[in-house]
Design a protein around this motif. Structure first.
Motif, PDB file in Angstrom:
ATOM      1  N   GLY A 186       0.997  -1.215   0.086  1.00  0.00           N
ATOM      2  CA  GLY A 186      -0.016  -0.030   0.078  1.00  0.00           C
ATOM      3  C   GLY A 186       0.978   1.234   0.126  1.00  0.00           C
ATOM      4  O   GLY A 186       0.320   2.194  -0.739  1.00  0.00           O
ATOM      5  N   THR A 187       2.355   1.128   0.431  1.00  0.00           N
ATOM      6  CA  THR A 187       2.998   2.481   0.643  1.00  0.00           C
ATOM      7  C   THR A 187       3.457   2.750  -0.922  1.00  0.00           C
ATOM      8  O   THR A 187       3.794   3.981  -1.231  1.00  0.00           O
ATOM      9  N   ILE A 188       3.233   2.044  -1.888  1.00  0.00           N
ATOM     10  CA  ILE A 188       3.491   2.366  -3.171  1.00  0.00           C
ATOM     11  C   ILE A 188       2.163   2.721  -4.048  1.00  0.00           C
ATOM     12  O   ILE A 188       2.148   3.391  -4.708  1.00  0.00           O
ATOM     13  N   THR A 189       1.146   2.078  -3.667  1.00  0.00           N
ATOM     14  CA  THR A 189      -0.152   2.350  -4.496  1.00  0.00           C
ATOM     15  C   THR A 189      -0.896   3.683  -3.853  1.00  0.00           C
ATOM     16  O   THR A 189      -1.672   4.046  -4.507  1.00  0.00           O
ATOM     17  N   ASN A 190      -0.726   4.032  -2.545  1.00  0.00           N
ATOM     18  CA  ASN A 190      -1.441   5.150  -1.875  1.00  0.00           C
ATOM     19  C   ASN A 190      -0.831   6.236  -2.217  1.00  0.00           C
ATOM     20  O   ASN A 190       0.235   6.502  -1.650  1.00  0.00           O
ATOM     21  N   LYS A 191      -1.048   7.332  -2.922  1.00  0.00           N
ATOM     22  CA  LYS A 191      -0.864   8.686  -3.207  1.00  0.00           C
ATOM     23  C   LYS A 191      -0.429   9.430  -2.036  1.00  0.00           C
ATOM     24  O   LYS A 191       0.374  10.278  -1.899  1.00  0.00           O
ATOM     25  N   ALA A 192      -1.528   9.353  -1.140  1.00  0.00           N
ATOM     26  CA  ALA A 192      -1.635  10.275  -0.001  1.00  0.00           C
ATOM     27  C   ALA A 192      -0.300   9.705   0.813  1.00  0.00           C
ATOM     28  O   ALA A 192       0.290  10.609   1.575  1.00  0.00           O
ATOM     29  N   TRP A 193      -0.050   8.527   0.976  1.00  0.00           N
ATOM     30  CA  TRP A 193       1.029   8.391   1.853  1.00  0.00           C
ATOM     31  C   TRP A 193       2.274   8.571   1.139  1.00  0.00           C
ATOM     32  O   TRP A 193       3.106   9.122   1.981  1.00  0.00           O
ATOM     33  N   GLY A 194       2.709   8.620   0.095  1.00  0.00           N
ATOM     34  CA  GLY A 194       3.852   9.065  -0.560  1.00  0.00           C
ATOM     35  C   GLY A 194       3.897  10.597  -0.462  1.00  0.00           C
ATOM     36  O   GLY A 194       4.947  11.093  -0.125  1.00  0.00           O
ATOM     37  N   ALA A 195       2.829  11.176  -0.537  1.00  0.00           N
ATOM     38  CA  ALA A 195       2.889  12.817  -0.295  1.00  0.00           C
ATOM     39  C   ALA A 195       3.096  13.038   1.196  1.00  0.00           C
ATOM     40  O   ALA A 195       4.060  13.782   1.534  1.00  0.00           O
ATOM     41  N   ALA A 196       2.676  12.260   1.954  1.00  0.00           N
ATOM     42  CA  ALA A 196       3.088  12.635   3.469  1.00  0.00           C
ATOM     43  C   ALA A 196       4.420  12.345   3.814  1.00  0.00           C
ATOM     44  O   ALA A 196       5.110  12.827   4.528  1.00  0.00           O
ATOM     45  N   THR A 197       4.823  11.033   3.189  1.00  0.00           N
ATOM     46  CA  THR A 197       6.283  10.885   3.281  1.00  0.00           C
ATOM     47  C   THR A 197       7.201  11.727   2.929  1.00  0.00           C
ATOM     48  O   THR A 197       8.493  12.191   3.340  1.00  0.00           O
ATOM     49  N   GLU A 198       6.914  12.191   1.711  1.00  0.00           N
ATOM     50  CA  GLU A 198       7.780  13.305   1.006  1.00  0.00           C
ATOM     51  C   GLU A 198       7.793  14.515   1.726  1.00  0.00           C
ATOM     52  O   GLU A 198       8.915  15.285   2.112  1.00  0.00           O
ATOM     53  N   GLU A 199       6.676  14.994   2.333  1.00  0.00           N
ATOM     54  CA  GLU A 199       6.460  16.342   3.124  1.00  0.00           C
ATOM     55  C   GLU A 199       7.337  15.972   4.593  1.00  0.00           C
ATOM     56  O   GLU A 199       8.030  16.729   5.112  1.00  0.00           O
TER      57      GLU A 199
END
Length: 80
Positions: A37-50
């Motif tokens: 899910g860490t790859i498919t979830n765009k919100a998770w990716g944005a939060a990680t980048e932030e």
């Protein structure tokens, strides 16, 4: 010249075999599993980048945590 034909053919053949193996094992998941899910979830990716960009540094100039996704390697706070 006939040896070159065999060498080029072998290189092309090995590239095709490698691509097919990668496609079948990784994308078709013949050994089971699923895409995390860490790859498919765009919100998770944005939060990680932030979070990575907000990470405090204690020494040296601020740098981008993931320079591959950006063209600049050093973030400058003011123009020089």
């Amino acid at each position: 010249m006939s040896r070159g034909k065999y060498i080029v053919g072998a290189l092309v053949g090995s590239a095709v075999v490698a691509y097919v193996c990668d496609k079948v094992i990784s994308d078709d998941k013949i050994f089971g599993g699923s895409t995390p899910g860490t790859i498919t979830n765009k919100a998770w990716g944005a939060a990680t980048e932030e979070r990575l960009q907000a990470w405090p540094r204690t020494a040296g100039p601020p740098v981008v945590m993931n320079p591959i996704s950006r063209q600049n390697f050093i973030v400058k706070s003011r123009p020089e």
